[in-house]
Design an enzyme around this catalytic site. Sequence first.
Site, short mmCIF file in Angstrom:
data_model
loop_
_atom_site.label_atom_id
_atom_site.label_comp_id
_atom_site.label_asym_id
_atom_site.label_seq_id
_atom_site.Cartn_x
_atom_site.Cartn_y
_atom_site.Cartn_z
N ASP A 172 -1.76 14.77 -6.61
CA ASP A 172 -0.70 15.48 -7.72
C ASP A 172 -1.92 15.62 -8.80
O ASP A 172 -3.13 15.88 -8.47
CB ASP A 172 0.52 14.63 -8.26
CG ASP A 172 1.71 15.37 -8.60
OD1 ASP A 172 1.75 16.23 -9.72
OD2 ASP A 172 2.59 15.59 -7.78
N HIS A 181 3.21 15.72 -14.47
CA HIS A 181 3.81 16.12 -13.25
C HIS A 181 3.85 14.72 -12.22
O HIS A 181 4.64 14.06 -11.83
CB HIS A 181 3.67 17.23 -12.34
CG HIS A 181 4.23 17.53 -11.13
ND1 HIS A 181 3.86 17.11 -9.90
CD2 HIS A 181 5.30 18.43 -11.04
CE1 HIS A 181 4.78 17.63 -8.90
NE2 HIS A 181 5.79 18.39 -9.59
N ASN A 202 10.79 25.40 -4.02
CA ASN A 202 11.94 25.79 -5.12
C ASN A 202 12.13 27.19 -5.19
O ASN A 202 12.58 27.80 -6.37
CB ASN A 202 11.27 25.17 -6.55
CG ASN A 202 11.29 23.75 -6.70
OD1 ASN A 202 11.74 23.13 -5.93
ND2 ASN A 202 10.41 23.34 -7.71
N SER A 260 10.04 18.77 -6.06
CA SER A 260 9.01 17.66 -6.44
C SER A 260 9.55 16.32 -6.87
O SER A 260 9.09 15.59 -6.71
CB SER A 260 8.02 18.34 -7.71
OG SER A 260 6.93 19.01 -7.25
#
Length: 617
Positions: free
Chosen positions: A185, A234, A333, A396
């Site tokens: 990430d 994130h 998404n 996520s």
Amino acid sequence: MNSEKKSLLNLAQIYTNLVARHRYILRLIILVAILTIGFLVFLKISSSKKQTQTAAFDYFAPRYVPDELIVNIRNEYTATELSSLKIMFDQLGIIGQDKAYVGVDFLQDYYILKFKPGTDLRRAKDVLDKSGFIGASHPNYIFKIEDSPPTDSYYSTQWNLFKINAEGAWRVTHGSNNVKVAIIDTGIDYNHPDFSGRSILKGPNFIACPPSERSAAGFCQKTPEADVLDDQGHGTHVAGTIGAIANNGIGIAGINWNITLMAIKSMDQKGDGNMNDIISGMNYAVQNKANVINLSLTSGPGSNLPCRVVPELQATIDNAISHGVVVVAAAGNESEDALMESPPSCTGLIVVGATDQNDDRASFSNYGSRIDISAPGVAILSTFTNPPYQLDQGTSMAAPHVAAVAALLLAANPSLSATEVKNCLINNADSIRTDKPIGGRLNAAKALVSCTPSPQSQPTVSPSTSQKSTSVIKGSVYIDSNNNGAFDASESGYSGATIDLDGAQSTNTTSDSTGSYSFKNLAQGNYKVSLVIDGKTVGYSPNFPLPADFTAKISFPLPASYLLKPSTSALTSQGATKTQALKVSPTPIKTYTCRAATGTNKKGGIQIGNLICTPNT
């Protein structure tokens, strides 16, 4: 006047007679005209459908790094081919060839070709593909983190943990520091107060270290360039869901009270990361004994990037699973079929959709046949960089719920294979009704209770009694033809493979004609099972404790390519009773194998930029 009327009447009568006499001809003409028009319409529709079905994939529709192509070079070239290859590279304006995946044997033939700025990559790819000198080529695609800005007000409770019944799972286990979850990430804020005391392994920062600067192990350790401190937030949010410190009186509780987090930075400050860095991160995780990999990222909206276009991504996932690693990925998404994006369109991994507080599909969540399971992904409160806690939403946020429960399962039952963890999570999910298919919703408690063996009473053993028990390790080696990670009735076993057993007892055996093997009457203790084919280890289980009087099942799926086992038997003539000698073939043409330059050019070698092509013996 009368004569004119008479003439007109005569003409009308003649026309009427002609029509009456030849009406069947007119009908035939009309019928032929209708059939002709219909046939032309049918041809046009068929042609349109055929064009749609055979339309070539647009390799340059998804986002990609400018002036770079990832190519798979062939295993062998002749000297003439190498000469042509060098000329072609020069003509295309290639200014560098870096090894794409350093330190990864099964991807050693992939290279990043760097072109002069402004190069027409479409033309370059077309030239490379038509040359026959390159096995495969595609751009270095850019992936993105899969979060979605929240639309509702600050939500201060962790409804998501109640929804998946985390408390029920905690009655079985709080997790284990021996289980490693790799988070590929934007990094992790390891200074966050809710990670104080948490074991965080600082992996590489691939954003700050291009392939040309990586070590033989595939990563760099420069400081501070290689620091994995999160500069976006994130990765820290994902990490908090998996393993924020619980019971410390502040912030939130992670699903794992005990866990080791592995921070790998493959995504930049904008939440973007190229495929080379993501795959390098996955391989680093496997090499450093991660048990679970979390991929809260996809190729993004409208990318239309199926996994078949990027074969090294599927190969990396397969390699991870063969090493016992559970790979979890966000579904995306874009509220579209997950088959339109990577990695969710890949096979073997666990693809996670998102649900809201009512167990409805989150409006943004991708859907379809590739979604294995769903988890809460709306208004998820977790750790962040600034502010220290934040609500976020997206697949996520859903994926780390599944990765976290996978880690709990491995803490409670280390003998589970990656496929068994996947099946346990899916089979014990709660059935929910959604507008589009996203699988069942994760139930942590049901998974832990169903897939954790009941505690075994320890037998009393006197000093004079053998410590062997009736514990068994058994399983099979099979050709996973459909690549689903499970042994199906139509699939065949792989015979003659060596299975090594290391631990409290060390021995080995071979798989039988059905691919089955077993080790019986084992002493309780820690064990590791490895699969060896042709002297090479191609799969192994993590170390796991084997209780007394317990049966552990460890199976190894092999790709369909293993059906092509080399034959060791000599050829015989049809009808002959004795083995016939093979005819001597002509002197073979000298061939060369190309690899990244690591030193001086060997005698007889040919150099093309950063590639050294040495003659085969």
